[in-house]
Design an enzyme around this catalytic site. Structure first.
Site, PDB file in Angstrom:
ATOM      1  N   LYS A 189       0.849  -1.205   0.000  1.00 45.72           N
ATOM      2  CA  LYS A 189       0.000   0.000   0.000  1.00 45.72           C
ATOM      3  C   LYS A 189       0.881   1.250   0.000  1.00 45.72           C
ATOM      4  O   LYS A 189       2.098   1.144   0.207  1.00 45.72           O
ATOM      5  CB  LYS A 189      -0.943  -0.016   1.190  1.00 45.72           C
ATOM      6  N   ARG A 207     -10.152   0.391  15.137  1.00 44.27           N
ATOM      7  CA  ARG A 207     -10.106   1.200  13.924  1.00 44.27           C
ATOM      8  C   ARG A 207     -11.301   0.790  13.080  1.00 44.27           C
ATOM      9  O   ARG A 207     -12.261   1.528  12.964  1.00 44.27           O
ATOM     10  CB  ARG A 207      -8.770   0.964  13.199  1.00 44.27           C
ATOM     11  N   HIS A 239      -5.831  -7.102  13.438  1.00 48.76           N
ATOM     12  CA  HIS A 239      -4.616  -6.270  13.370  1.00 48.76           C
ATOM     13  C   HIS A 239      -4.227  -5.880  14.793  1.00 48.76           C
ATOM     14  O   HIS A 239      -5.080  -5.457  15.568  1.00 48.76           O
ATOM     15  CB  HIS A 239      -4.927  -5.026  12.520  1.00 48.76           C
ATOM     16  N   ARG A 256       1.250 -10.440   7.299  1.00 49.01           N
ATOM     17  CA  ARG A 256       1.223  -9.250   6.431  1.00 49.01           C
ATOM     18  C   ARG A 256       2.452  -8.387   6.735  1.00 49.01           C
ATOM     19  O   ARG A 256       2.394  -7.492   7.574  1.00 49.01           O
ATOM     20  CB  ARG A 256      -0.074  -8.457   6.664  1.00 49.01           C
ATOM     21  N   CYS A 289      12.998  25.649   1.314  1.00 48.75           N
ATOM     22  CA  CYS A 289      12.000  26.241   0.408  1.00 48.75           C
ATOM     23  C   CYS A 289      11.144  25.128  -0.188  1.00 48.75           C
ATOM     24  O   CYS A 289      11.345  23.953   0.105  1.00 48.75           O
ATOM     25  CB  CYS A 289      12.680  26.996  -0.726  1.00 48.75           C
ATOM     26  N   MET A 290      10.236  25.505  -1.074  1.00 48.39           N
ATOM     27  CA  MET A 290       9.367  24.505  -1.704  1.00 48.39           C
ATOM     28  C   MET A 290      10.180  23.540  -2.586  1.00 48.39           C
ATOM     29  O   MET A 290       9.907  22.341  -2.623  1.00 48.39           O
ATOM     30  CB  MET A 290       8.286  25.204  -2.543  1.00 48.39           C
ATOM     31  N   ASP A 291      11.187  24.059  -3.278  1.00 49.47           N
ATOM     32  CA  ASP A 291      11.901  23.250  -4.279  1.00 49.47           C
ATOM     33  C   ASP A 291      13.402  23.143  -4.022  1.00 49.47           C
ATOM     34  O   ASP A 291      14.091  22.444  -4.755  1.00 49.47           O
ATOM     35  CB  ASP A 291      11.729  23.865  -5.679  1.00 49.47           C
TER      36      ASP A 291
HETATM   37  C1  LIG Z   1      -3.998  -4.243   8.530  1.00 51.27           C
HETATM   38  C2  LIG Z   1      -2.538  -4.075   8.316  1.00 51.27           C
HETATM   39  N1  LIG Z   1      -1.782  -5.164   8.188  1.00 51.27           N
HETATM   40  C3  LIG Z   1      -0.452  -5.083   7.977  1.00 51.27           C
HETATM   41  C4  LIG Z   1       0.177  -3.867   7.892  1.00 51.27           C
HETATM   42  C5  LIG Z   1       1.659  -3.827   7.676  1.00 51.27           C
HETATM   43  O1  LIG Z   1       2.277  -3.371   8.829  1.00 51.27           O
HETATM   44  P1  LIG Z   1       3.852  -3.240   8.938  1.00 51.27           P
HETATM   45  O2  LIG Z   1       4.228  -2.247   7.903  1.00 51.27           O
HETATM   46  O3  LIG Z   1       4.081  -2.757  10.314  1.00 51.27           O
HETATM   47  O4  LIG Z   1       4.418  -4.584   8.653  1.00 51.27           O
HETATM   48  C6  LIG Z   1      -0.578  -2.704   8.036  1.00 51.27           C
HETATM   49  C7  LIG Z   1       0.097  -1.415   7.958  1.00 51.27           C
HETATM   50  O5  LIG Z   1      -0.293  -0.406   8.422  1.00 51.27           O
HETATM   51  C8  LIG Z   1      -1.976  -2.803   8.251  1.00 51.27           C
HETATM   52  O6  LIG Z   1      -2.739  -1.724   8.399  1.00 51.27           O
END
Ligand SMILES: Cc1ncc(COP(=O)(O)O)c(C=O)c1O
Length: 376
Positions: free
Chosen positions: A38, A134, A165, A221, A313-315
């Protein structure tokens, strides 16, 4: 593609391959890795990272938004993709069309998705709320209601996963972690009682995967650790795994000048030279995600620390040089220069934030260049 500007992020896919191997080694043999790509692969480039992970045997990916999943599909990625964000129910058809699995935690969502209607079968993961607060299904009663609605949808919605999570897996104290794990197990038992069909299970992120590898379910994950960063200082201090940072950030001096005592630098005249000083200008600024708060931090040139002076600065920004360098001299903002190194963690510490934020904050205006170094 031609890079016209003198600033770039270098992503070492070799480091990502290395990190994946180290993490795999940690887990029991029968467990697998879901690659978290992501936020454009935490700023490293989701497509390039996903392709690398797949080459190394990863067969599941996770993103936060449908757009991120579609981008992967449009680049030819065929592996299952799980979206953890709440995709609005009217886009169930898009998820089916792109063969993307969604996170569902509300009975109302199922009702609305069915009302909007879609062709084909939608695959979903149910999220159990176990102590993060969450998103997630909060009670066995809510779980039963959701499963009832799914059963009533006559095969249009298929539960493929059940997950949770952790809020505190990056801390050493395991009390809340254990509470969440137990709550997950209770909810999973009920789901298995109510719903027949294979359900993949996944509970851990990097912190949980590194700290409690034996506890991990079918998939872990892994996000931040794949990129070579530790989820916290506490996890790093466990010394369970060695990771290599994949992200570096470079630029080049575009102007070098000698200023006289009493001269000022930049907006607001926040820096005044006390003596004759060499000043270099570096073409990166807050619009590149190099924030003003880094004033006073340093970069590396010629293997030496050179302080950032005046407002960013910005750039562009200015640095005080220990000697005159040539225009075009390489500037290391994150990475190694001679015997010196600026790590992502150093930048995060200076900004009083976590390492996750640093590669994510470098905007898409900074081109990513890929290398594949062998790590021994
Ligand atoms: C639901 C969920 N799983 C896994 C991850 C991955 O976490 P990490 O980058 O700490 O391994 C995230 C990251 O925010 C997450 O929101």
């Amino acid at each position: 593609m031609t890079r016209y500007r003198n600033t770039w992020a270098e992503i070492d896919l070799g480091a990502i391959r290395y990190n994946l191997k180290q993490l795999k080694r940690l887990l029991p043999k029968d467990r697998e890795i879901m690659g978290v790509v992501k936020a454009d692969g935490y700023g490293h480039g989701s497509v390039e990272v996903a392709e690398t992970l797949i080459e190394e045997g990863v067969r599941y990916l996770m993103v936060a938004y449908l757009e991120e999943a579609i981008k992967l599909r449009e680049h030819g990625i065929k592996e299952p993709i799980f979206v953890i964000g709440r995709v609005p129910p009217q886009f169930a058809q898009t998820a089916v069309d792109y063969d993307v699995e969604l996170n569902v935690f509300q009975a109302e969502w199922i009702k609305e998705a069915l009302e909007h209607g879609f062709d084909g079968v939608l695959s979903i993961h149910l999220e159990f709320e176990t102590g993060f607060n969450r998103t997630g299904i909060r009670s066995l009663e809510d779980l039963r209601e959701i499963v009832k609605q799914i059963e009533a949808a006559s095969g249009k919605i298929k539960i493929v996963g059940a997950y949770t999570h952790f809020a505190t897996a990056d801390e050493i104290d395991s009390e809340h972690y254990n509470h969440q794990k137990t709550t997950y197990e209770k909810m999973l038992k009920e789901l298995n009682r109510l719903y027949k069909g294979p359900i993949m299970t996944h509970i851990g992120n990097s912190a949980a995967g590194i700290q409690y590898p034996e506890d991990m379910r079918q998939f872990t994950r892994f996000g931040i650790s794949l990129y070579g960063l530790y989820p916290s200082k506490a996890i790093k201090s466990l010394n369970k795994v060695t990771l290599k940072q994949a992200f570096s950030l470079f630029s080049e001096l575009i102007e070098v000048k000698k200023i006289s005592p009493g001269e000022y630098i930049g907006y607001g005249r926040t820096y005044q030279a006390e003596e004759e000083e060499w000043i270099g200008t570096v073409p990166i600024g807050y619009a590149d995600g190099w924030p003003r708060a880094l004033q006073g931090f340093h970069v590396l040139i010629g293997g030496k620390k050179q302080p950032i002076v005046g407002r960013i600065c910005m750039d562009m920004m200015m640095v005080k040089l220990d000697r005159p360098y040539s225009v075009g001299e390489k500037v290391t903002l994150i990475g190694k220069s001679g015997a010196e190194e600026i790590t992502v963690d150093d930048v995060a510490d200076y900004l009083n934030t976590i390492n996750y934020e640093v590669p994510c904050m470098i905007t898409s205006r900074v081109p990513r260049e890929y290398v594949n170094r062998k790590v021994d």
